[in-house]
Scaffold this active site. Sequence first.
Site, PDB file in Angstrom:
ATOM      1  N   THR A 177       9.032   4.086  -0.014  1.00  0.00           N
ATOM      2  CA  THR A 177       8.967   2.621  -0.108  1.00  0.00           C
ATOM      3  C   THR A 177       7.548   2.275  -0.530  1.00  0.00           C
ATOM      4  O   THR A 177       6.661   3.154  -0.562  1.00  0.00           O
ATOM      5  CB  THR A 177       9.268   1.934   1.236  1.00  0.00           C
ATOM      6  OG1 THR A 177       8.130   2.065   2.097  1.00  0.00           O
ATOM      7  CG2 THR A 177      10.493   2.540   1.921  1.00  0.00           C
ATOM      8  N   ASP A 178       7.297   1.001  -0.805  1.00  0.00           N
ATOM      9  CA  ASP A 178       5.940   0.607  -1.193  1.00  0.00           C
ATOM     10  C   ASP A 178       4.947   0.868  -0.061  1.00  0.00           C
ATOM     11  O   ASP A 178       3.797   1.219  -0.305  1.00  0.00           O
ATOM     12  CB  ASP A 178       5.917  -0.871  -1.590  1.00  0.00           C
ATOM     13  CG  ASP A 178       6.677  -1.085  -2.900  1.00  0.00           C
ATOM     14  OD1 ASP A 178       6.848  -0.088  -3.644  1.00  0.00           O
ATOM     15  OD2 ASP A 178       7.121  -2.218  -3.150  1.00  0.00           O
ATOM     16  N   CYS A 179       5.416   0.673   1.190  1.00  0.00           N
ATOM     17  CA  CYS A 179       4.487   0.881   2.320  1.00  0.00           C
ATOM     18  C   CYS A 179       4.537   2.301   2.871  1.00  0.00           C
ATOM     19  O   CYS A 179       3.624   2.741   3.549  1.00  0.00           O
ATOM     20  CB  CYS A 179       4.731  -0.151   3.412  1.00  0.00           C
ATOM     21  SG  CYS A 179       6.439  -0.306   3.914  1.00  0.00           S
ATOM     22  N   TYR A 180       5.612   3.020   2.593  1.00  0.00           N
ATOM     23  CA  TYR A 180       5.744   4.415   3.041  1.00  0.00           C
ATOM     24  C   TYR A 180       6.127   5.271   1.836  1.00  0.00           C
ATOM     25  O   TYR A 180       7.297   5.596   1.644  1.00  0.00           O
ATOM     26  CB  TYR A 180       6.800   4.533   4.143  1.00  0.00           C
ATOM     27  CG  TYR A 180       6.400   3.900   5.452  1.00  0.00           C
ATOM     28  CD1 TYR A 180       5.726   4.646   6.418  1.00  0.00           C
ATOM     29  CD2 TYR A 180       6.682   2.560   5.727  1.00  0.00           C
ATOM     30  CE1 TYR A 180       5.341   4.071   7.612  1.00  0.00           C
ATOM     31  CE2 TYR A 180       6.308   1.978   6.922  1.00  0.00           C
ATOM     32  CZ  TYR A 180       5.633   2.728   7.861  1.00  0.00           C
ATOM     33  OH  TYR A 180       5.255   2.175   9.042  1.00  0.00           O
TER      34      TYR A 180
END
Lengths: 407, 137
Positions: A138-141
């Site tokens: 994901t964008d954050c992970y």
Amino acid sequence: MAKTIEEINEKIRQGKAVVVTAEEMIDIVREKGVEKAAREVDVVTTGTFGMMCSSGIYFNIGHTKPRIKLGGGKVYLNNVPAYAGYAAVDIFLGATALPEDDPRNRYYPGKFVYGGAHVIEELVSGKDILLTAITYGTDCYPRKTLSAYINIKDLNEAVLFNVRNAYQNYNVAVNLSNKTIYTYLGMLRPNLGNANYSSAGQLSPLLNDPFYKTIGIGTRIFLGGGIGYIVWHGTQHDPSVIRGENGVPRRGAGTIAVIGDLKQMSPKWLKGASIIGYGVSLSVGIGVPIPVLDEEIAFYTSVKDEEIYAPVVDYSKAYPEREPEVIAEVNYKELRSGEIEILGKKVPTNSLSSYAKAREIANILKEWIKEGKFLLTKPSAPIPGPESGIKFKPFSGRELKEEVGSK
Amino acid sequence: MRTERVVLHFPKHLADKPVIVNLVRKFDLDFNILKATITPDEEGVMVLEITGEEENFQKGIKYLKDLDVKIQPLSQDVIWDEEKCTHCSYCVNYCPTKALQRDKETYLVKFDPQKCTTCGICVDICPYKAMEIRLIV
């Protein structure tokens, strides 16, 4: 004269508390009577050690750099699948989990040499555990894979959480068929070849407090060598079964859900177990202190093996088919003698729970309390007794049955 | 009289030779075969209970050793790992020779390798893998 837990704790702090094991309490009540025993004894310690499948651990591994979101992905610990559906880096591992390539019972009876319980034992022993994971980014992970050795000392929270432990009484398993069967109560020889049981009987926690008068939510206990707590009644809690005149259930009845800091625990009291033909389980040591608040509790804690009756059930047919038949009732004194008589036949008995370890646990807890290291807790809520009306229900889902020959 | 349970490891070249029968013919020893297997390398492994007069016993053992048969006491090959054992005593009533027993007072399990015939049932059923048999060295 009734005592309170606060008064008993004050005695423990002053080193004046009289603490005895459930075995010792039997003799004290026989010699002195219930009234005097209730006055003199402050705490009775109990213990049990045996396979308790409904066990698991959860832990937090901290955040990798770059970050990874294990939730939604697949996670394995020493190739045993774990559950990561909580969040990013919290992992739950169940005792009965098996590697995907374990042959299970394909080569019957399966050996089940390694599973979740063995990973738990190794983690508690301080061994490095291989964590492998594959997930989505994901964008954050952004990270998608992880392969690393983890060690209990580096984990954030590492917690043992068991949803159903320390069964209050249990079945004695026999086999009436003409072939050997392999059950969670061990290997059963044909034609009543043996009878297997699993309870510490007179030392077992819930058999010494049959109506859960002192044991409740928040009770501090010995768990896996460390300190844990009872957090709820366990699953399959069934307080409304038939009981003897002494109040002791004559069937599997109450259970407790327990929790504790895995980092305090020891592989001596958390052991991976392989049950041939059945699967993997975790053997857990549990000890519960019972405050002797009044004569009634003194009476309950003096229960003896010969006063505790267990049902004998045929695991070749009645158990798997969920038929209610109980062949006979036998008491734990008979069971522990190594031989019982069923249907006119002398049948050797085998125990799956360790009475020697149950005794050791009761003695360890006794020492902890006598040394002032372990204070008793007042439950914040009771666990449901017979008055609750709770009954363990059989499966009641509406099964979808495939229509055969409709076309 | 002496009775011993021993593990014999036969080298490949003895596979087709009569050996054990000579314990009776030459040395007047009784024997009881508890287990006999051939390994994938065609080496023979036999667990034997030998009974006889001390002098004959010694001669019989020397005869086997001279033939290149490796001999070990059975106790070296059957291992009870007390660290792993939880003393549940589940194994006790399955053991056909009562090599595994439970103390009536302490409830602790004890293992007597001299009584063991390496049937292996305890190895199969022990949940903690506390029993091990290493017959092949």
